[in-house]
Design a protein around this motif. Structure first.
Motif, PDB file in Angstrom:
ATOM      1  N   ILE A  43       0.831  -1.206   0.000  1.00 24.64           N
ATOM      2  CA  ILE A  43       0.000   0.000   0.000  1.00 24.64           C
ATOM      3  C   ILE A  43       0.867   1.259   0.000  1.00 24.64           C
ATOM      4  O   ILE A  43       0.625   2.190  -0.776  1.00 24.64           O
ATOM      5  N   ILE A  44       1.901   1.269   0.838  1.00 28.98           N
ATOM      6  CA  ILE A  44       2.804   2.428   0.858  1.00 28.98           C
ATOM      7  C   ILE A  44       3.488   2.580  -0.502  1.00 28.98           C
ATOM      8  O   ILE A  44       3.515   3.670  -1.080  1.00 28.98           O
ATOM      9  N   SER A  45       4.037   1.491  -1.015  1.00 26.72           N
ATOM     10  CA  SER A  45       4.789   1.549  -2.274  1.00 26.72           C
ATOM     11  C   SER A  45       3.933   2.018  -3.436  1.00 26.72           C
ATOM     12  O   SER A  45       4.328   2.914  -4.183  1.00 26.72           O
ATOM     13  N   VAL A  46       2.769   1.403  -3.594  1.00 26.97           N
ATOM     14  CA  VAL A  46       1.916   1.750  -4.733  1.00 26.97           C
ATOM     15  C   VAL A  46       1.447   3.197  -4.643  1.00 26.97           C
ATOM     16  O   VAL A  46       1.388   3.899  -5.655  1.00 26.97           O
TER      17      VAL A  46
ATOM     18  N   LEU B 247      18.626  -6.362   2.273  1.00 21.99           N
ATOM     19  CA  LEU B 247      19.030  -5.515   1.151  1.00 21.99           C
ATOM     20  C   LEU B 247      18.999  -6.296  -0.161  1.00 21.99           C
ATOM     21  O   LEU B 247      18.456  -5.824  -1.163  1.00 21.99           O
ATOM     22  N   LEU B 248      19.551  -7.506  -0.161  1.00 23.93           N
ATOM     23  CA  LEU B 248      19.551  -8.307  -1.385  1.00 23.93           C
ATOM     24  C   LEU B 248      18.136  -8.711  -1.766  1.00 23.93           C
ATOM     25  O   LEU B 248      17.755  -8.638  -2.944  1.00 23.93           O
ATOM     26  N   ASN B 249      17.336  -9.116  -0.796  1.00 27.15           N
ATOM     27  CA  ASN B 249      15.955  -9.495  -1.069  1.00 27.15           C
ATOM     28  C   ASN B 249      15.186  -8.328  -1.679  1.00 27.15           C
ATOM     29  O   ASN B 249      14.476  -8.487  -2.673  1.00 27.15           O
ATOM     30  N   THR B 250      15.345  -7.153  -1.092  1.00 31.39           N
ATOM     31  CA  THR B 250      14.664  -5.958  -1.596  1.00 31.39           C
ATOM     32  C   THR B 250      15.149  -5.619  -3.005  1.00 31.39           C
ATOM     33  O   THR B 250      14.348  -5.338  -3.901  1.00 31.39           O
ATOM     34  N   PHE B 251      16.452  -5.658  -3.207  1.00 34.28           N
ATOM     35  CA  PHE B 251      17.030  -5.355  -4.524  1.00 34.28           C
ATOM     36  C   PHE B 251      16.490  -6.303  -5.595  1.00 34.28           C
ATOM     37  O   PHE B 251      16.063  -5.868  -6.670  1.00 34.28           O
ATOM     38  N   LEU B 252      16.488  -7.593  -5.307  1.00 32.23           N
ATOM     39  CA  LEU B 252      16.007  -8.568  -6.282  1.00 32.23           C
ATOM     40  C   LEU B 252      14.510  -8.438  -6.531  1.00 32.23           C
ATOM     41  O   LEU B 252      14.050  -8.497  -7.678  1.00 32.23           O
ATOM     42  N   THR B 253      13.741  -8.249  -5.472  1.00 29.16           N
ATOM     43  CA  THR B 253      12.293  -8.107  -5.620  1.00 29.16           C
ATOM     44  C   THR B 253      11.950  -6.862  -6.421  1.00 29.16           C
ATOM     45  O   THR B 253      11.121  -6.913  -7.340  1.00 29.16           O
TER      46      THR B 253
ATOM     47  N   GLY C 289      14.971   3.103 -10.081  1.00 30.10           N
ATOM     48  CA  GLY C 289      15.549   4.078  -9.150  1.00 30.10           C
ATOM     49  C   GLY C 289      14.526   4.618  -8.169  1.00 30.10           C
ATOM     50  O   GLY C 289      14.785   4.703  -6.960  1.00 30.10           O
ATOM     51  N   VAL C 290      13.369   4.978  -8.651  1.00 29.93           N
ATOM     52  CA  VAL C 290      12.305   5.478  -7.774  1.00 29.93           C
ATOM     53  C   VAL C 290      11.884   4.386  -6.800  1.00 29.93           C
ATOM     54  O   VAL C 290      11.803   4.594  -5.585  1.00 29.93           O
ATOM     55  N   ALA C 291      11.627   3.183  -7.319  1.00 30.34           N
ATOM     56  CA  ALA C 291      11.106   2.089  -6.493  1.00 30.34           C
ATOM     57  C   ALA C 291      12.096   1.633  -5.427  1.00 30.34           C
ATOM     58  O   ALA C 291      11.704   1.401  -4.273  1.00 30.34           O
ATOM     59  N   ILE C 292      13.367   1.509  -5.776  1.00 29.33           N
ATOM     60  CA  ILE C 292      14.336   0.992  -4.800  1.00 29.33           C
ATOM     61  C   ILE C 292      14.494   1.958  -3.629  1.00 29.33           C
ATOM     62  O   ILE C 292      14.572   1.537  -2.475  1.00 29.33           O
ATOM     63  N   TRP C 293      14.510   3.267  -3.912  1.00 22.16           N
ATOM     64  CA  TRP C 293      14.674   4.225  -2.821  1.00 22.16           C
ATOM     65  C   TRP C 293      13.431   4.318  -1.942  1.00 22.16           C
ATOM     66  O   TRP C 293      13.541   4.425  -0.717  1.00 22.16           O
TER      67      TRP C 293
ATOM     68  N   GLN D 157       9.797  -0.439   3.476  1.00 20.70           N
ATOM     69  CA  GLN D 157      10.381  -1.531   4.261  1.00 20.70           C
ATOM     70  C   GLN D 157      10.626  -1.133   5.721  1.00 20.70           C
ATOM     71  O   GLN D 157      10.265  -1.887   6.620  1.00 20.70           O
ATOM     72  N   PRO D 158      11.236   0.023   5.988  1.00 22.70           N
ATOM     73  CA  PRO D 158      11.438   0.389   7.396  1.00 22.70           C
ATOM     74  C   PRO D 158      10.131   0.516   8.180  1.00 22.70           C
ATOM     75  O   PRO D 158      10.068   0.107   9.344  1.00 22.70           O
TER      76      PRO D 158
END
Length: 167
Positions: A23-26, A90-96, A133-137, A144-145
């Protein structure tokens, strides 16, 4: 890593965790990407709000049916048993985010315009790098936090209740 207080420890908590992040991300990523593409104005923002529910359903399905299986197969290649929580997250987030941003760089314009065309493929690399770039940051600094904070609070509340019951 199963007993990590910052991660869900049951299917119910997994749903809560996924709902918070998605919900936050979208609600942040979709408007930013659409406005970077079409300009920052109220009309574009309102149009984004109209398609967010559809994007959210697509994201949840993609996470569960595409990204999670791929990430679960790739993670063991890069992660050792001695790697810590932050490295794994970090790796999980990066890959996802990589899998989702590739998928959504194609599917997102189709949903936004209401038609399937080859345009997303023609501008794929330009759009994908920006979208990633937008999504990862947003994922690393916001979604995530917040979700991990909620899980930690939930688990500390459960621990306090368990301590009171055991007394």
């Amino acid at each position: 890593m199963y007993r990590e207080d910052r991660l869900p420890q049951s299917p119910k908590e997994g749903i809560i965790f996924m709902l918070i992040i998605s919900i936050i991300s979208v609600n942040i990523i979709a408007p930013i990407i659409m406005m970077l593409d079409q300009g920052f104005n109220i009309g574009n923002y309102l149009e984004t709000l109209r398609i967010i529910p559809f994007i959210w359903v697509i994201i949840v399905l993609l996470v569960n049916l595409v990204a999670e299986p791929i990430v679960n197969k790739v993670m063991p290649i890069f992660i050792a048993k001695t790697d810590g929580f932050n490295a794994r997250i970090l790796l999980n987030t990066f890959l996802t985010v990589t899998v989702l941003s590739v998928s959504m760089s194609i599917i997102g314009p189709w949903v936004g315009t209401g038609k399937i065309s080859i345009d997303p493929f023609q501008y794929f690399f330009h759009n994908w790098f920006r979208n990633f770039g937008v999504a990862i940051w947003i994922e690393l600094l916001v979604a995530q936090p917040i979700a991990r904070f909620v899980m930690k609070r939930l688990h500390s509340k459960q621990a306090r209740k368990a301590k009171v019951v055991n007394l």
